[in-house]
Each structure stands twice: as structure tokens, then as C-alpha cells.
Design an enzyme around this catalytic site. Sequence first.
Site, PDB file in Angstrom:
ATOM      1  N   ASP A 109       0.840  -1.197   0.000  1.00 56.21           N
ATOM      2  CA  ASP A 109       0.000   0.000   0.000  1.00 56.21           C
ATOM      3  C   ASP A 109       0.877   1.249   0.000  1.00 56.21           C
ATOM      4  OD1 ASP A 109      -2.264   1.880   0.906  1.00 56.21           O
ATOM      5  OD2 ASP A 109      -3.291  -0.045   0.941  1.00 56.21           O
ATOM      6  N   HIS A 118      -3.542   6.080   3.827  1.00 58.66           N
ATOM      7  CA  HIS A 118      -4.335   4.939   3.371  1.00 58.66           C
ATOM      8  C   HIS A 118      -3.805   3.617   3.921  1.00 58.66           C
ATOM      9  CE1 HIS A 118      -5.808   1.974   0.340  1.00 58.66           C
ATOM     10  NE2 HIS A 118      -6.868   2.772   0.272  1.00 58.66           N
ATOM     11  N   SER A 157     -11.185  -0.661  -0.272  1.00 60.07           N
ATOM     12  CA  SER A 157      -9.897  -0.665   0.438  1.00 60.07           C
ATOM     13  C   SER A 157     -10.070  -0.926   1.919  1.00 60.07           C
ATOM     14  CB  SER A 157      -9.188   0.674   0.252  1.00 60.07           C
ATOM     15  OG  SER A 157      -8.708   0.844  -1.045  1.00 60.07           O
TER      16      SER A 157
END
Length: 405
Positions: free
Chosen positions: A180, A210, A369
Site C-alpha cells: 500500500d 491509506h 480498500s
Amino acid sequence: MKTQLRILSTLTVFSFLFFSCEKDVDEVTPIETGIDTTETVGADQAVPGEYIVIYKEDKSLYGKSGGVKAKSQQTLSKYAIQENNIKQTYSNAIQGFFVKNLSEKQVEMLKSDSEVAYVQPNYIRKLDVEMGEPVRELPATVHNKATTNDSWLPSGDFLPWGINRVGRADGSGKTCWIIDSGVAPHSDLNIDTNRSRSFVGGSWQDQNGHGTHVAGTVAAKNNGSGVIGVAYGATIVSVRVLNAQGSGSDAGILAGIDYVARNASNGDTWNYSVGYPYRQINNAVDNAFRNLEQTAYGAMAAGNSNDDTQYYSPQQLSTANSWCIGNMTRTDSPAYSSCYGSSVDRWAPGTNVWSTWINGGFNKISGTSMASPHVAGILLLRGNSTGTDGSVSKGGYTAPIATVN
């Protein structure tokens, strides 16, 4: 093992599987940063002059980065291409190399080489997620009998509604690899700093948020403060393939996948919450994930394009050890933006999910996600399986809701 509730895709792609017990010494070549991004997929989003060259299967070179590097140099020398144009080699999840400064004529020569399976441009990927509003303190909760709720545990930990819905258990001693934007140091996370790596240059630490959010859903500690994760207390390895703006190239992403394939152990899991917002099939990425799952199983986000996953890589894959996850709401309904399809194995909470964030904070964001790491945590606790409780339907396809028990 998976319960297949789907029709097999009619799409055909090439797959090269490699098997060996030998692992070469780890080599990491940082992928250069400063890549511009665009909003559409196509030639204008491929980095000019940059290509990924993938070899046909050679089992004798599996896991031997030095051998693949030597072979790559020999290939370029045949066509009078400078060897220093090689910026990355791949030897585990896939065999090949990333090369810069190629002309169209040189690309055609490489495509015609008898040892080369295919050559493809180096495309850019960018996160397709609203980034929310980070906070230092988690909010008070409100009970609503019609939905699954956020709540506070007697221990002092904040229980996000998604963890409440799927369940949780002690993940101490287990490891999940987060492919990621990196993972930021946080009091709620156990990060293996020795094995964490960056493939976009600089530190393995998250500068976007994120990846840290994903990590918290998998493994945030049961420590009396902050949030709690599905496999609470598990170890996280940061595999940074996206920069501070949430962008990265296929070359760097493949390097991260290759690194996990080289270093993960049996029983580890991985999470991949990255993808194209527009339709694109990518052979190199598909094949890399096919081979990664020979080492470790894991979960990937289905995507947020409200479209069928058959048009996206690697989400189109229908394989035994890679779980594709859709985003559902607190009412067990499919999120409007979530992709769907025959390759979606499970649905999990992904809407308005609280988790860890950069700078020691917390954030509430939405998307597949956020759904995927719930299942990565479940796989870490159970092995290559999930419990189920109900199902979600969208686009004519139905798949179970994943749970710990």
C-alpha cells in the site's frame, strides 16, 4: 478453502508458476519517484520510455535475483541497450525486469526475443478514495438498532462497526504484509521495521494515510486505547508502493509483490487495496498475484468503480488463495461504488470505517480498500478460510459476508 459461488470467467490470461525451496539474498532497488499522474488509463498514463519485460518460465531462476539480473543484462546487450537502463528485477512473484529510456524500435526487438513472454508499458496507479478528516480523538458513539454500530469496549478500546460485525481475536505472533502507501508508526500498531521496505524511494513509512488505515483494521492492538483490529496485536510489515499523493507505478507495485513473495512465510497474509479506477487488464500484475499466492494467501479490494471485476487486474482473478472483497454498509447492503462480479469472494464492512492514521491519529473513510483488510485479518486468524453470516447481492452476483466465526 474458498467456497466458489460464481461462474468461472471466460477471460484467458497467461500464467507462469515457479517453484523452488531456495531463496536468494534480498536485493532492493528503489523505484524512482516524481511520477506524474493522470485521470484516465491508456497510453497517456504510461510513463514514456518505461517498460516491464517479463520472461517465459525458467524454474531454475526462481528466487535468484542475481541470476535474473544477469539474464536481463544479457538480453539488453544483445540489442545494444545500455545495461544501466535496468531499474528493477523480479525473481519470485514474476521473472523479468523494469527498464527505462527505450525507443519504440527497442521495444519491438525485446518483444521478438525468444526468451521474452511479453513487454508492457509501465502504467501509473492512483488511490481512488476520499481521504476523510483525520482526528486525534475518537468520537462518542450513538446506538441504532437498525445497523451495526461503532462502540466503546469496557477496556477503553474503540470498536469500529466493521470489527463488531465480522468479529475479532488475538493475532499476536502472526504477520500481515500491507502492500500500500506504507504504514506510519502508531501506538496502536506492531510494525516489523526490519522487514518493512519502500519501492517508491525514501522511507517505508506512510505519508498518505491509506496504508496505515488498512493496517489498523487488520491488526490494531487491544491495548485500552485507540481502535481495535480483527487480528488484534498481529505484526504488520509495511510494503510501500504508493507515494504521499497515493500514486505508484506498476514497476514499483510488482517490486513490492515480488518482495512479499520472497520473504513471507507460510501462515502469513497480505492485503492489497490498490487498483485502477478505469478498466484495464494487466498480465504482469495478474501473473504476479497468481504466483504470490503460492507463498501466502491474502485479500484484495474489489474496486470502487461500480463495475464488474472481470474488466480489472488483478481483481478479475478466480484463484484459490487470493480473496477479492466487496464493500458493504452497516445494513449489510452493497455500497453503491463497490465493484461486483463472479470473482468477488466475500463482502465485508467498508463504509465509514474508523481506523489508525498518520501522525498518531484516526480517520473514518470508505471503499473496498477498507473492506479488504477485514478479510486479511480473518485469514490471518483462520488460515485460508472465513466464517460466513448472511450474503450480499449486486449486479446479479451473490457472495457471503465474511466473519471470524
